[in-house]
Motif scaffolding. Structure first.
Motif, short mmCIF file in Angstrom:
data_model
loop_
_atom_site.label_atom_id
_atom_site.label_comp_id
_atom_site.label_asym_id
_atom_site.label_seq_id
_atom_site.Cartn_x
_atom_site.Cartn_y
_atom_site.Cartn_z
N ALA A 1 0.82 -1.21 0.00
CA ALA A 1 0.00 0.00 0.00
C ALA A 1 0.86 1.26 0.00
O ALA A 1 0.60 2.20 -0.77
N ILE A 2 1.89 1.30 0.83
CA ILE A 2 2.75 2.49 0.90
C ILE A 2 3.40 2.75 -0.45
O ILE A 2 3.51 3.90 -0.89
N ARG A 3 3.78 1.69 -1.14
CA ARG A 3 4.40 1.87 -2.46
C ARG A 3 3.39 2.31 -3.51
O ARG A 3 3.78 2.67 -4.63
N ASN A 4 2.09 2.28 -3.16
CA ASN A 4 1.05 2.79 -4.05
C ASN A 4 0.41 4.06 -3.47
O ASN A 4 -0.73 4.39 -3.79
N ASN A 5 1.16 4.74 -2.61
CA ASN A 5 0.77 6.04 -2.08
C ASN A 5 -0.53 5.99 -1.28
O ASN A 5 -1.39 6.87 -1.40
N MET A 6 -0.68 4.96 -0.48
CA MET A 6 -1.80 4.88 0.46
C MET A 6 -1.38 4.03 1.64
O MET A 6 -0.32 3.41 1.63
N TYR A 7 -2.21 3.99 2.66
CA TYR A 7 -1.98 3.13 3.81
C TYR A 7 -2.93 1.93 3.75
O TYR A 7 -4.06 2.04 3.27
N ALA A 8 -2.47 0.80 4.25
CA ALA A 8 -3.35 -0.31 4.63
C ALA A 8 -3.38 -0.33 6.14
O ALA A 8 -2.33 -0.40 6.78
N THR A 9 -4.57 -0.23 6.74
CA THR A 9 -4.65 -0.18 8.19
C THR A 9 -5.42 -1.38 8.73
O THR A 9 -6.46 -1.76 8.19
N PHE A 10 -4.89 -1.92 9.80
CA PHE A 10 -5.50 -3.05 10.50
C PHE A 10 -6.06 -2.60 11.85
O PHE A 10 -6.26 -3.43 12.74
N MET A 11 -6.33 -1.30 11.99
CA MET A 11 -7.07 -0.84 13.16
C MET A 11 -8.45 -1.49 13.17
O MET A 11 -9.05 -1.73 12.12
N ALA A 12 -8.97 -1.74 14.37
CA ALA A 12 -10.29 -2.36 14.46
C ALA A 12 -11.39 -1.40 14.01
O ALA A 12 -12.39 -1.83 13.43
#
Length: 446
Positions: free
Chosen positions: A233-244
């Motif tokens: 995700a970071i390499r595609n200019n976004m975040y992946a988040t695993f927050m609940a």
């Protein structure tokens, strides 16, 4: 060929120049050291301070010392079965998960991987083997370095954000093809057995399922999968988040856990009788989950944010009802053939440490089978209309865990006290923070 020889051969065959030596900490993050290949000796392992295992999610420590005041090292021993490439590095790099031991060979009781092994040994001693399949939900969000600004969905390939809820939409998943194509390639390179990808209820919320299998191997895969998706995700200019619960007005993200138990020798599912009917062990397993999941909640909802998800208003479980193919229940039994009969634990948020969540769920089921606990009647209606049966806050959950003698006996008093102290320290730190809601509505109105 022994463990060290197997590792050295793989490193040489793949012309590895660096080795990432990993352990999962209490949060489920990767800690460890990066070592040049020529200095890495798998027969000897390496060293890391034991105090790493008592760190909070903020990098702080509880007020009380739960490791030696001398801050000693522990020994890290590589597990050859976890050896994998790091597909996103430019130089040929390996990653390998290590087990934490004392220098006399005893396993370090605070290490989450050892905790799961301890629970699996209980099953092995009974001639049984647990089987699990995790399902992980996560959000893709726009990069926002300012923590005070709410998260927003990212822009997809059409240069737009999603409009409304897009549950199970193929086109909505295709908005992020660039991410998922790389994700599948990198996971395949690491031997992570991904099953299905779907779009979940939330805006840019996805779910990935893993193939069922050995609990330790699956916990390792969840640990590595989270790392991989964040990197893609970071390499595609976004975040992946695993927050609940990362966004207001959006559903939370869970790690649903399918569980069954088989005879270690025959491989037959002990939840089913020869005629295909459910066994007493099946009902006892559910009874154990219903009895012990409340005090085990710090493993399934480990942060203050976790409890924002567990609400009747967010399509998440709020009680311990169980039912056949009933997704409103905290415990669901999917339709299946008898050999695949299983129980889905829907309580855990995706923010859990996978080693500890899997260990806790299997421990609750184990206690039910050992104590012959019977569950309530299965529910066919909506469990959201049933009373709330779970701790509503992290501090309440910690109190319940500390008072639960059966779980303390299984996990070990030192581990339970340490884990609880870590969670208490995190809660205290959170409680010092004044929220925007309080400033907006209380500052000039009370």
């Amino acid at each position: 060929m022994n463990n060290a020889e197997q590792i050295n051969k793989w490193l040489d065959d793949n012309r590895i120049t660096e080795v990432e030596c990993l352990i999962p900490d209490m949060t489920g993050l990767a800690r460890g050291k990066i070592v040049p290949r020529h200095k890495y000796n798998p027969a000897e392992g390496l060293r890391l301070p034991e105090a790493v295992l008592s760190m909070t999610v903020t990098g702080d420590y509880p007020d009380q010392d739960f490791t030696s005041i001398a801050d000693p090292d522990m020994r890290l021993i590589p597990d050859a079965s976890t050896l994998r490439p790091v597909p996103w590095n430019l130089e040929p790099t390996a990653q390998i998960i290590h087990d934490c031991t004392f220098f006399d060979g005893r396993p370090v009781d605070l290490a989450p991987r050892n905790v799961l092994k301890r629970i699996l040994k209980l099953y092995e001693d009974e001639g049984l083997k647990a089987v699990v399949a995790p399902e992980m939900e996560f959000y893709l969000v726009e990069i926002q370095p300012d923590e005070d600004i709410p998260l927003r969905p990212p822009v997809g390939r059409t240069k737009r954000t999603e409009a409304g809820m897009q549950s199970f939409s193929i086109d909505a998943v295709n908005e992020y093809d660039g991410i998922f194509d790389v994700m599948y390639d990198w996971c395949e390179a690491q031997g992570l057995a991904l099953d299905t990808l779907i779009h979940e209820m939330g805006t840019a919320q996805m779910e990935i399922n893993l193939d069922h299998g050995d609990p330790l191997a699956l916990a390792d895969q969840v640990f590595l999968f989270k790392r991989t998706v964040r990197e893609v995700a970071i390499r595609n200019n976004m975040y992946a988040t695993f927050m609940a619960k990362p966004m207001q007005g959006q559903p939370g993200s869970a790690m649903h856990l399918h569980q069954s138990v088989v005879d270690k020798d025959s491989g037959k599912n002990i939840f089913s009788l020869k005629d295909g009917q459910p066994s007493q062990k099946f009902f006892h397993f559910i009874g154990g989950l219903q009895s012990y999941l409340p005090p085990a909640m710090p493993f399934f909802a480990p942060y203050v944010n976790s409890y924002r998800r567990l609400s009747r208003y967010t399509s998440a479980p709020i009680n311990l009802s169980w039912g056949y193919d009933n997704r409103t229940c905290g415990l669901r039994v999917p339709h299946s053939d008898p050999q695949a009969r299983r129980v889905e634990n829907r309580l855990a948020g995706v923010d859990v440490n996978p080693y500890l969540a899997i260990a806790a769920s299997l421990a609750c089921g184990y206690l039910g089978m050992k104590q012959g606990l019977m569950p309530s009647e299965p529910l066919s209606g909506s469990a959201y209309e049933q009373p709330h049966q779970l701790p509503r806050h992290l501090d309440d959950a910690i109190d319940m865990l500390l008072k639960c003698e059966p779980l303390t006996n299984l996990f070990g008093e030192h581990f339970i006290r340490t884990y609880s102290a870590i969670k208490e320290a995190e809660y205290r730190e959170y409680f010092d923070v004044i929220s925007p809601w309080e400033r907006r509505f209380l500052l000039l109105h009370v």
